[in-house]
Design an enzyme around this catalytic site. Structure first.
Site, PDB file in Angstrom:
ATOM      1  N   THR A 257      -1.223 -22.683  19.009  1.00 32.25           N
ATOM      2  CA  THR A 257      -2.507 -22.368  19.620  1.00 32.25           C
ATOM      3  C   THR A 257      -3.198 -21.256  18.835  1.00 32.25           C
ATOM      4  O   THR A 257      -2.529 -20.396  18.257  1.00 32.25           O
ATOM      5  CB  THR A 257      -2.359 -21.932  21.093  1.00 32.25           C
ATOM      6  OG1 THR A 257      -3.630 -21.430  21.547  1.00 32.25           O
ATOM      7  CG2 THR A 257      -1.298 -20.874  21.298  1.00 32.25           C
ATOM      8  N   GLN A 258      -4.509 -21.308  18.800  1.00 35.41           N
ATOM      9  CA  GLN A 258      -5.217 -20.221  18.115  1.00 35.41           C
ATOM     10  C   GLN A 258      -5.402 -19.016  19.037  1.00 35.41           C
ATOM     11  O   GLN A 258      -5.906 -17.991  18.605  1.00 35.41           O
ATOM     12  CB  GLN A 258      -6.541 -20.684  17.510  1.00 35.41           C
ATOM     13  CG  GLN A 258      -7.449 -21.463  18.421  1.00 35.41           C
ATOM     14  CD  GLN A 258      -8.651 -22.032  17.668  1.00 35.41           C
ATOM     15  OE1 GLN A 258      -9.718 -21.465  17.758  1.00 35.41           O
ATOM     16  NE2 GLN A 258      -8.486 -23.127  16.955  1.00 35.41           N
ATOM     17  N   CYS A 259      -4.968 -19.112  20.286  1.00 35.51           N
ATOM     18  CA  CYS A 259      -4.961 -17.929  21.157  1.00 35.51           C
ATOM     19  C   CYS A 259      -3.790 -17.046  20.742  1.00 35.51           C
ATOM     20  O   CYS A 259      -2.664 -17.539  20.629  1.00 35.51           O
ATOM     21  CB  CYS A 259      -4.735 -18.315  22.617  1.00 35.51           C
ATOM     22  SG  CYS A 259      -6.003 -19.377  23.270  1.00 35.51           S
TER      23      CYS A 259
ATOM     24  N   THR B 141       0.809  -1.219   0.000  1.00 34.72           N
ATOM     25  CA  THR B 141       0.000   0.000   0.000  1.00 34.72           C
ATOM     26  C   THR B 141       0.843   1.271   0.000  1.00 34.72           C
ATOM     27  O   THR B 141       0.488   2.254  -0.653  1.00 34.72           O
ATOM     28  CB  THR B 141      -0.920   0.003   1.251  1.00 34.72           C
ATOM     29  OG1 THR B 141      -1.840  -1.069   1.115  1.00 34.72           O
ATOM     30  CG2 THR B 141      -1.685   1.295   1.401  1.00 34.72           C
TER      31      THR B 141
ATOM     32  N   ASP C  53       1.503  -6.490  -4.513  1.00 39.05           N
ATOM     33  CA  ASP C  53       0.608  -6.479  -3.367  1.00 39.05           C
ATOM     34  C   ASP C  53       1.071  -7.686  -2.562  1.00 39.05           C
ATOM     35  O   ASP C  53       1.216  -8.787  -3.116  1.00 39.05           O
ATOM     36  CB  ASP C  53      -0.844  -6.653  -3.832  1.00 39.05           C
ATOM     37  CG  ASP C  53      -1.829  -6.528  -2.687  1.00 39.05           C
ATOM     38  OD1 ASP C  53      -1.692  -7.292  -1.710  1.00 39.05           O
ATOM     39  OD2 ASP C  53      -2.724  -5.691  -2.757  1.00 39.05           O
ATOM     40  N   SER C  54       1.322  -7.522  -1.281  1.00 36.08           N
ATOM     41  CA  SER C  54       1.994  -8.611  -0.551  1.00 36.08           C
ATOM     42  C   SER C  54       1.155  -9.870  -0.423  1.00 36.08           C
ATOM     43  O   SER C  54       1.659 -10.914  -0.018  1.00 36.08           O
ATOM     44  CB  SER C  54       2.474  -8.134   0.821  1.00 36.08           C
ATOM     45  OG  SER C  54       1.416  -8.073   1.742  1.00 36.08           O
TER      46      SER C  54
ATOM     47  N   THR D 278       2.566 -10.105  14.226  1.00 35.01           N
ATOM     48  CA  THR D 278       1.365 -10.599  13.579  1.00 35.01           C
ATOM     49  C   THR D 278       0.524  -9.387  13.198  1.00 35.01           C
ATOM     50  O   THR D 278       0.497  -8.390  13.927  1.00 35.01           O
ATOM     51  CB  THR D 278       0.615 -11.595  14.510  1.00 35.01           C
ATOM     52  OG1 THR D 278      -0.389 -12.248  13.760  1.00 35.01           O
ATOM     53  CG2 THR D 278       0.001 -10.946  15.728  1.00 35.01           C
TER      54      THR D 278
ATOM     55  N   THR E 127       1.368  -4.739   4.112  1.00 32.23           N
ATOM     56  CA  THR E 127       1.146  -5.159   5.497  1.00 32.23           C
ATOM     57  C   THR E 127       0.537  -6.560   5.605  1.00 32.23           C
ATOM     58  O   THR E 127       0.714  -7.235   6.615  1.00 32.23           O
ATOM     59  CB  THR E 127       0.211  -4.166   6.228  1.00 32.23           C
ATOM     60  OG1 THR E 127      -1.033  -4.095   5.537  1.00 32.23           O
ATOM     61  CG2 THR E 127       0.838  -2.794   6.326  1.00 32.23           C
ATOM     62  N   ASP E 128      -0.194  -6.991   4.546  1.00 27.62           N
ATOM     63  CA  ASP E 128      -0.949  -8.248   4.680  1.00 27.62           C
ATOM     64  C   ASP E 128      -0.074  -9.447   5.036  1.00 27.62           C
ATOM     65  O   ASP E 128      -0.474 -10.281   5.841  1.00 27.62           O
ATOM     66  CB  ASP E 128      -1.730  -8.531   3.390  1.00 27.62           C
ATOM     67  CG  ASP E 128      -2.927  -7.600   3.249  1.00 27.62           C
ATOM     68  OD1 ASP E 128      -3.321  -6.982   4.255  1.00 27.62           O
ATOM     69  OD2 ASP E 128      -3.464  -7.492   2.126  1.00 27.62           O
TER      70      ASP E 128
HETATM   71  N1  ASP Z   1      -2.819  -5.567   0.323  1.00 29.18           N
HETATM   72  C1  ASP Z   1      -1.778  -4.674   0.741  1.00 29.18           C
HETATM   73  C2  ASP Z   1      -0.487  -5.456   0.767  1.00 29.18           C
HETATM   74  O1  ASP Z   1      -0.296  -6.242   1.656  1.00 29.18           O
HETATM   75  C3  ASP Z   1      -2.071  -4.125   2.076  1.00 29.18           C
HETATM   76  C4  ASP Z   1      -1.037  -3.201   2.630  1.00 29.18           C
HETATM   77  O2  ASP Z   1       0.066  -3.023   2.150  1.00 29.18           O
HETATM   78  O3  ASP Z   1      -1.326  -2.583   3.668  1.00 29.18           O
HETATM   79  O4  ASP Z   1       0.336  -5.280  -0.101  1.00 29.18           O
END
Ligand code: ASP
Length: 347
Positions: free
Chosen positions: A282-284, A18, A63-64, A166, A95-96
């Site tokens: 764990t999913q926690c 992004t 796009d990640s 995460t 960020t993804d």
């Molecule tokens: N879909 C975008 C990515 O991961 C989201 C982002 O960068 O915030 O490339």
């Protein structure tokens, strides 16, 4: 007196995300060749108090969500081939899947002794109220200061260990969390480093040499199964039969699985027999797997599953992919999976 950062040289590796996206008729997408001029609009980046920086732009920009192990390899090689030329690296990434790439790189860059700081933004640099400039400026300062010499992730107001990160918020500007490890730094008026950085060095059990080196990751097939009440494992029998490289089980609580389902132990045992490494997470978000603490989990130990302790799923997937790529014996992969290599787990 604060150190003069202008003598430091930082390499910015722009992979997409992004932060560098532009609006298109189908929504935001990366655009090749325009990011350098966006960076040049940020006055602080030209300040004499900032480190010198150079930009390496990947082609294609991603796009990640489209990142695969080949892109992790590309980033690792980009750092490896420039390692001696710079004091640190800033990796701009979507960020993804940033937490996956940061985790992968933490394993792939062995004996790292320079900062590798991942960052990105939730709002593109070209848009109003973008968080990109703040994240880049601060990541560059952190990389130049060199206090933290490991793969880390800076976002918003916190610097965290890459393999503990995460993605926590889909739309907040404080998008990342490190639920099982304290921050490496908190950023307000000052960058306040904690004493948590690089405390894993002595337990780096997969070291065979002491020089910095890059290990690439091979193609892998790892399944992540998240348990839910009422799940029947019979449907995973074909996967077990196929012998995939790994299965990460996101279990309840401290590593618990339902005991009503008699198909689970044989499915796990068959998968292991077929060469699959089975890891229990764990999913926690917070806390650790404690296999055998409950009857509902001890069946996994008996079947031969490994404990992921308090690793994030991101760290578990990428660590297993890394260990499989080392081509060590099965026994060694299992041992290292449960060993703290880069500060990714507590056991
Ligand atoms: N879909 C975008 C990515 O991961 C989201 C982002 O960068 O915030 O490339």
């Amino acid at each position: 007196m604060p150190e003069n950062l202008s003598r430091k040289r930082i390499c910015i590796i722009f992979t997409g995300g992004t932060i560098g996206m532009v609006p298109t008729s189908d929504g935001f997408a990366p655009k090749q060749g325009v990011f350098k001029s966006e960076l040049e609009k940020i006055k602080d980046l030209a300040s004499p108090d900032m480190p010198a920086w150079e930009l390496v732009e990947f082609n294609p920009l991603l796009d990640s969500t489209n990142m695969e192990h080949i892109h992790w390899n590309q980033i690792a090689e980009a750092i490896g081939s420039r390692y001696d030329d710079y004091d640190g690296f800033v990796v701009l990434h979507g960020t993804d899947t940033m937490a996956y790439t940061a985790s992968a790189l933490s394993f792939m860059l062995k004996n790292l002794n320079k900062p590798v700081v991942f960052t990105g933004s939730q709002i593109p640099l070209c848009e109003l109220r973008s968080d990109g400039a703040h994240n880049i400026i601060t990541a560059l300062q952190i990389a130049a200061e060199g206090v933290i010499r490991e793969v880390c992730l800076f976002f918003g107001d916190t610097l965290i260990r890459g393999n503990r990160a995460t993605k926590y918020s889909a739309d907040g500007l404080l998008a990342f969390d490190s639920p099982n490890y304290p921050p490496l730094a908190k950023v307000g008026i000052n960058i306040n480093y904690t004493s948590e950085g690089r405390s894993y060095a002595e337990s780096d059990a997969d070291r065979t040499e002491s020089e910095f080196s890059v290990r690439l990751i091979d193609q892998f097939d790892i399944g992540v199964i998240k348990l839910y009440p009422g799940i029947h494992f019979e449907m995973f029998a074909p996967i077990a039969e196929e012998g995939v490289d790994g299965l990460i089980l996101e279990t309840f609580g401290a590593g618990n699985i339902p005991s009503y389902d008699k198909s689970l132990p044989p499915v796990i045992a068959r998968a292991i027999e077929k060469g699959t490494t089975v890891v229990v997470c764990t999913q926690c978000p917070q806390g650790t797997v404690s296999l055998g603490a409950y009857e509902a989990g001890s069946v996994l130990v008996k079947a031969g599953a490994l404990s992921g302790y308090n690793m994030t799923t991101e760290a578990a997937v990428t660590k297993l992919a890394y260990l499989l790529s080392l081509k060590r014996s099965k026994k060694e992969v299992c041992r290292l999976m449960e060993t703290n290599l880069r500060g990714e787990l507590d056991n």
